[in-house]
Design an enzyme around this catalytic site. Sequence first.
Site, PDB file in Angstrom:
ATOM      1  N   HIS A  44       0.824  -1.214   0.000  1.00 20.23           N
ATOM      2  CA  HIS A  44       0.000   0.000   0.000  1.00 20.23           C
ATOM      3  C   HIS A  44       0.863   1.272   0.000  1.00 20.23           C
ATOM      4  CE1 HIS A  44       0.163   0.107   4.539  1.00 20.23           C
ATOM      5  NE2 HIS A  44       0.081   1.402   4.319  1.00 20.23           N
ATOM      6  N   ASP A  78       0.156  -7.522   1.596  1.00 17.24           N
ATOM      7  CA  ASP A  78       0.615  -6.132   1.670  1.00 17.24           C
ATOM      8  C   ASP A  78       2.149  -6.073   1.717  1.00 17.24           C
ATOM      9  OD1 ASP A  78       0.533  -3.406   1.731  1.00 17.24           O
ATOM     10  OD2 ASP A  78      -0.226  -3.235   3.785  1.00 17.24           O
ATOM     11  N   ASP A  94       4.348   4.921   9.438  1.00 12.35           N
ATOM     12  CA  ASP A  94       5.232   3.815   9.829  1.00 12.35           C
ATOM     13  C   ASP A  94       5.082   2.633   8.873  1.00 12.35           C
ATOM     14  OD1 ASP A  94       6.373   4.965  12.168  1.00 12.35           O
ATOM     15  OD2 ASP A  94       4.547   4.500  13.297  1.00 12.35           O
ATOM     16  N   SER A  95       4.050   2.647   8.069  1.00 13.08           N
ATOM     17  CA  SER A  95       3.770   1.525   7.177  1.00 13.08           C
ATOM     18  C   SER A  95       4.969   1.116   6.361  1.00 13.08           C
ATOM     19  CB  SER A  95       2.631   1.867   6.225  1.00 13.08           C
ATOM     20  OG  SER A  95       1.420   1.674   6.877  1.00 13.08           O
TER      21      SER A  95
END
Length: 260
Positions: free
Chosen positions: A78, A124, A216-217
């Site tokens: 993402h 993801d 933080d992803s």
Amino acid sequence: MAATLHRLVRATITTIVTLLAALSTVSVASADVSPMIVGGTRANINDYKYTVYLASTSGSQFCGGTLVKANKVVTAAHCTVGRTAASTRVVWGREDKQSSAGTVASVSSIWIHPSYTTATRGFDVSVLTLSTNLPAPYLPLATTADTALYAAGTQATILGWGTTSSGGSASRYLLKATVPVTSDATCSTAYGTSFVASAMVCAGYPNGGTDTCQGDSGGPMIAGGKLIGDTSWGRGCALAGYPGVYGRIATYNAAITAQL
Ligand code: ARG
């Protein structure tokens, strides 16, 4: 009699005012003790050299990532979906986003797991190929044999430059925190069918307070010296009953390794 009553009322009011002042001091103090990732502390980049951030060409940080080979970074799908390699930079060795320390690497290609649609359906994960080689250390990926690392209670390290509260502003400095992996049952209770145990792993305290957050992803979740998760999604940040959700790297080990 009236004077005594007056004294009593005045004393009671004084006591209440004092109590209120003490209470507001306590709440300010407790808000101040957990200012970072959410509930984290500063991390020294030298201790986590494989932790990188993704930036636009103007230098603005938008996600995290992990260096797993000299020219390969694992991040979240993402984070990279809809982006071009040419518009993406990987910043290595820069604990303070406002400094010019470390290296800014160009990206030559972006791989996104072909089954990825949206974070709550899993897959993801994404791999960036860099135009330049960066130095070791590289963080090893968890494998399907690492079941113990995914057991409830495993203490995992989370790292990133994301926001320090839900809807807050991003951190200038690299932050870290430790959170326990939750059981799959706990995460299913929180998220229902959005939690896919084969694709995700959750971590956080029952009462919340410590978590990854926006920005933080893609960054690392580490246990046993391996990359066990990549920051993916959650309801709010650090909320009681809603742990953070991470991509389950062991599940994607083969797909990622094929890109390295
Ligand atoms: N989706 C967020 C990002 O893009 C990560 C959110 C993590 N949320 C959480 N509660 N742990 O940066």
